[in-house]
Motif scaffolding. Structure first.
Motif, mmCIF file in Angstrom:
data_model
loop_
_atom_site.group_PDB
_atom_site.id
_atom_site.type_symbol
_atom_site.label_atom_id
_atom_site.label_comp_id
_atom_site.label_asym_id
_atom_site.label_seq_id
_atom_site.Cartn_x
_atom_site.Cartn_y
_atom_site.Cartn_z
ATOM 1 N N SER A 358 0.839 -1.194 0.000
ATOM 2 C CA SER A 358 0.000 0.000 0.000
ATOM 3 C C SER A 358 0.875 1.245 0.000
ATOM 4 O O SER A 358 1.997 1.235 0.493
ATOM 5 C CB SER A 358 -0.904 0.003 1.234
ATOM 6 N N ASN A 359 0.354 2.322 -0.603
ATOM 7 C CA ASN A 359 0.990 3.612 -0.406
ATOM 8 C C ASN A 359 0.938 3.956 1.075
ATOM 9 O O ASN A 359 0.137 3.394 1.822
ATOM 10 C CB ASN A 359 0.297 4.685 -1.248
ATOM 11 N N THR A 374 -1.779 5.152 7.479
ATOM 12 C CA THR A 374 -2.338 4.781 6.185
ATOM 13 C C THR A 374 -3.733 4.189 6.311
ATOM 14 O O THR A 374 -4.678 4.629 5.642
ATOM 15 C CB THR A 374 -1.406 3.781 5.491
ATOM 16 N N ASP A 375 -3.867 3.186 7.150
ATOM 17 C CA ASP A 375 -5.162 2.516 7.280
ATOM 18 C C ASP A 375 -6.194 3.403 7.970
ATOM 19 O O ASP A 375 -7.388 3.368 7.634
ATOM 20 C CB ASP A 375 -4.985 1.202 8.043
ATOM 21 N N GLY A 380 -4.855 2.637 2.330
ATOM 22 C CA GLY A 380 -4.157 1.393 2.056
ATOM 23 C C GLY A 380 -4.790 0.571 0.959
ATOM 24 O O GLY A 380 -4.180 0.293 -0.073
ATOM 25 N N ARG A 381 -6.025 0.182 1.157
ATOM 26 C CA ARG A 381 -6.689 -0.742 0.246
ATOM 27 C C ARG A 381 -6.785 -0.185 -1.175
ATOM 28 O O ARG A 381 -6.626 -0.929 -2.152
ATOM 29 C CB ARG A 381 -8.084 -1.072 0.775
ATOM 30 N N SER A 383 -4.802 1.512 -2.857
ATOM 31 C CA SER A 383 -3.551 1.557 -3.616
ATOM 32 C C SER A 383 -2.958 0.185 -3.903
ATOM 33 O O SER A 383 -2.007 0.074 -4.680
ATOM 34 C CB SER A 383 -2.516 2.399 -2.855
ATOM 35 N N LEU A 384 -3.496 -0.873 -3.313
ATOM 36 C CA LEU A 384 -2.894 -2.202 -3.447
ATOM 37 C C LEU A 384 -2.770 -2.705 -4.887
ATOM 38 O O LEU A 384 -1.792 -3.378 -5.218
ATOM 39 C CB LEU A 384 -3.680 -3.217 -2.608
#
Length: 592
Positions: A358-359, A374-375, A380-381, A383-384
């Motif tokens: 993730s970014n 991030t989260d 997170g999600r 950018s995966l």
């Protein structure tokens, strides 16, 4: 002096001292046709490169040997090189890495019109009243023919004209702006070359002596003759990762004030740690008045070089929480941007990484201690699935919150594209800041420009059509440049600030600009051109105001700590603030 230019008066350079006014209707018309068609189709950004004359295609010279530099460029620079009040565009071009490669052996033919060499496109907005670009590379004495990677901009000699530093796989180039529409290569005289593989660079006044110094990030010790054969997850040949080659040190060049620079990196402490550097941004992360330097390293620990004064730096990345992510992992850091997205007065960091990583958002507590948030902010999600490169905090809808754009493109073969000519394409992302609720990916609702699948790398941000919102130029690897014209809003108000230093560096790089709002809140932004990925941004500071129709004033803290305030600020204008023309800021009296 405060210069107010409503809708950036067409035909008048920023050096003018008078006040000009245009109606919002006139400014929209002068910015070109189709500027507000989104009212009917809800398009947030419209891609207008070719129709405005920005017709350029990048060439990476790929021959099937999978030379590592082929997949990392290019960047792009926004700069008002002719001081006419609008942003011109410098585009980096690739070359042949192996001079013995015949054109018949190339995987892709070079473009007919714009190869070899980098190109400079002059913005004709303030000459013609229309957003239109003209290729002026030859008359500007530019067009470097090396293997281009990125660019940095800044007025290093404080003569009022922005200069240009170009990074390459191979020797770099410093172009001094002559002030007559042309540039001179002064690399050798200035002493700022690096013959290795340089990526991002940044001008910053780290020693607060009033002129701009230069930081150059370097990647790895790759050579064409030492090219290694690497395999992807399926065992077939693909581009190598950074671990295949040794990293090389970055460079810090101190400006001596006489047109020359000294390499002071080792003496300043920067030689104690280095990695495969790809991104760099400079900001005062601990609010001590000195510019710090953050370096994004590919697959290795990042560095946070805290400026301790007296010319020395200390790498505090590990202790500050910015070397690795919350899971203790060094990520494939490419792009990096610093900005106060939560409006609490300090600079936070956002970094882009590989797909399935993730970014990362690093939240600053105000004293340069960070934690991975991030989260928490829902970044997170989203950018995966992507490999991110250029990125920036910017307020695309002028609502007062800093949003994000991420330029994406793979560096390993995408399985669903296997068999295609260049199987590294991804789509870019527009991510809206929803305040305490975190961020939302709004790419699918942004229009056709955000639905393109390309191999995007550098991204530069600035108000290219001078209509009060931030546009984006995206540089694609082995593909066409894209100009994303912002059409997100014509109802929210805005303010743009351009600084003119007299006792500090000319553009005020590193200065902090505070917007004093009616409710007593101060929103801080910094003057910079660095960040993103191998690209250079508009040095003007942009504020979205939402539905606010007036502000209390603008506060500027210049490099070195001197602060001034300007009270008679007109919104929906460009305000040009000359150092020394404001009222000295005294906290006790001004806040009472």
């Amino acid at each position: 002096m405060t210069q107010s230019i409503n809708r950036y008066a067409i035909g008048v350079g920023l050096q003018a001292l008078a006040v000009f006014t245009l109606s919002a209707c006139d400014a929209t018309d002068r910015a070109g046709t189709g500027a507000r068609d989104h009212i009917a189709d809800n398009t947030l950004f419209r891609e207008v490169a070719v129709e405005t004359g920005l017709d350029f295609r990048h060439f990476n010279g790929a021959s099937g040997a999978f030379y590592q530099p082929e997949v990392f460029g290019p960047g792009v620079a926004l700069l008002d090189y002719d001081n006419d009040g609008d942003l011109d565009i410098y585009l980096l071009q690739g070359s042949l890495l192996d001079p013995d490669t015949s054109t018949e052996a190339l995987r892709f033919a070079p473009p007919v019109d714009h190869w070899p060499g980098d190109r400079l496109f002059r913005n004709e907005l303030n000459r013609s009243g229309q957003l239109q670009f003209t290729d002026v590379t030859e008359q500007a004495n530019l067009g470097h023919t090396g293997y281009g990677q990125g660019a940095a901009t800044g007025d290093y000699d404080n003569d009022g004209d922005v200069d240009l530093y170009v990074t390459n796989f191979g020797s770099n180039v410093l172009y001094r702006n002559n002030g007559d529409g042309s540039f001179t290569d002064v690399t050798r005289q200035a002493g700022v070359d690096d013959p290795r593989w340089s990526t991002s660079a940044a001008f910053t006044d780290y020693d607060l002596d009033g002129d701009l110094d230069l930081f150059v990030a370097n990647y790895v010790q790759f050579t064409v003759t030492g090219n290694k054969r690497c395999a992807g997850s399926d065992g077939q040949v693909d581009y190598c990762g950074p671990e295949a080659y040794d990293a090389v040190p970055d460079r810090l060049f101190r400006n001596e004030g006489d047109g020359t620079f000294s390499d002071v990196g080792s003496g300043a402490g920067l030689g104690t740690a280095y990695g495969p550097g790809l991104g760099v941004t400079c900001a005062d992360f601990d609010a001590d008045g000195r510019q710090d330097i953050y370096v994004a390293n590919d697959g290795a620990e990042n560095q946070l070089w805290m400026n301790r004064g007296a010319g020395g730096f200390e790498n505090t990345a590990l202790m500050s929480g910015t070397a690795i992510n919350a899971y203790g992992k060094a990520e494939a850091s490419m792009g990096v941007t610093a900005g106060d997205f939560d409006n609490d007065g300090d600079e936070d960091l956002f970094m882009t990484h590989l797909d399935r990583e993730s970014n990362t958002l690093y939240l600053n507590d105000g004293s340069a201690n960070f934690h991975d948030a991030t989260d928490r902010f829902r970044l997170g999600r989203v950018s995966l699935p992507y490999t991110g490169f250029g990125s920036e905090w910017f307020d695309y809808d002028n609502d007062g919150d800093l949003d994000l754009f991420v330029a994406n493109g793979a560096v390993k073969i995408e399985e669903d594209q296997r068999g295609e000519a260049y199987p590294y394409k991804e789509k870019n992302q527009l991510i809206r800041n929803d305040g305490p609720d975190g961020f939302t990916d709004v790419s699918t609702a942004a229009g056709p420009a955000l639905a393109l699948h390309e191999v995007s790398r550098g991204a530069a941000f600035g108000d290219i059509d001078n209509d009060g919102d931030v546009d984006i130029v995206v540089a694609n690897n082995n593909g066409p440049v894209r100009l994303l014209r912002n059409e997100a809003t014509d109802t929210n108000h805005w303010l743009t600030v351009k600084l003119q230093g007299s006792r500090t560096n000319r553009d005020g790089l590193g200065a902090r600009v505070g917007l004093l709002r009616k409710e007593g809140e101060t929103v801080w932004r910094r003057v910079h051109t660095d960040g993103s990925y191998v690209s250079a941004n508009d040095p003007r500071v942009h504020f979205g105001l939402g539905d606010d129709t007036e502000v209390e004033g603008v506060l500027v803290t210049w490099p070195g700590g001197n602060s001034e305030v300007w009270r008679d600020i007109v919104i929906d204008t460009l305000q040009v603030l000359q150092q020394g023309s404001g009222k000295p800021w005294k906290t006790a009296t001004e806040s009472s």
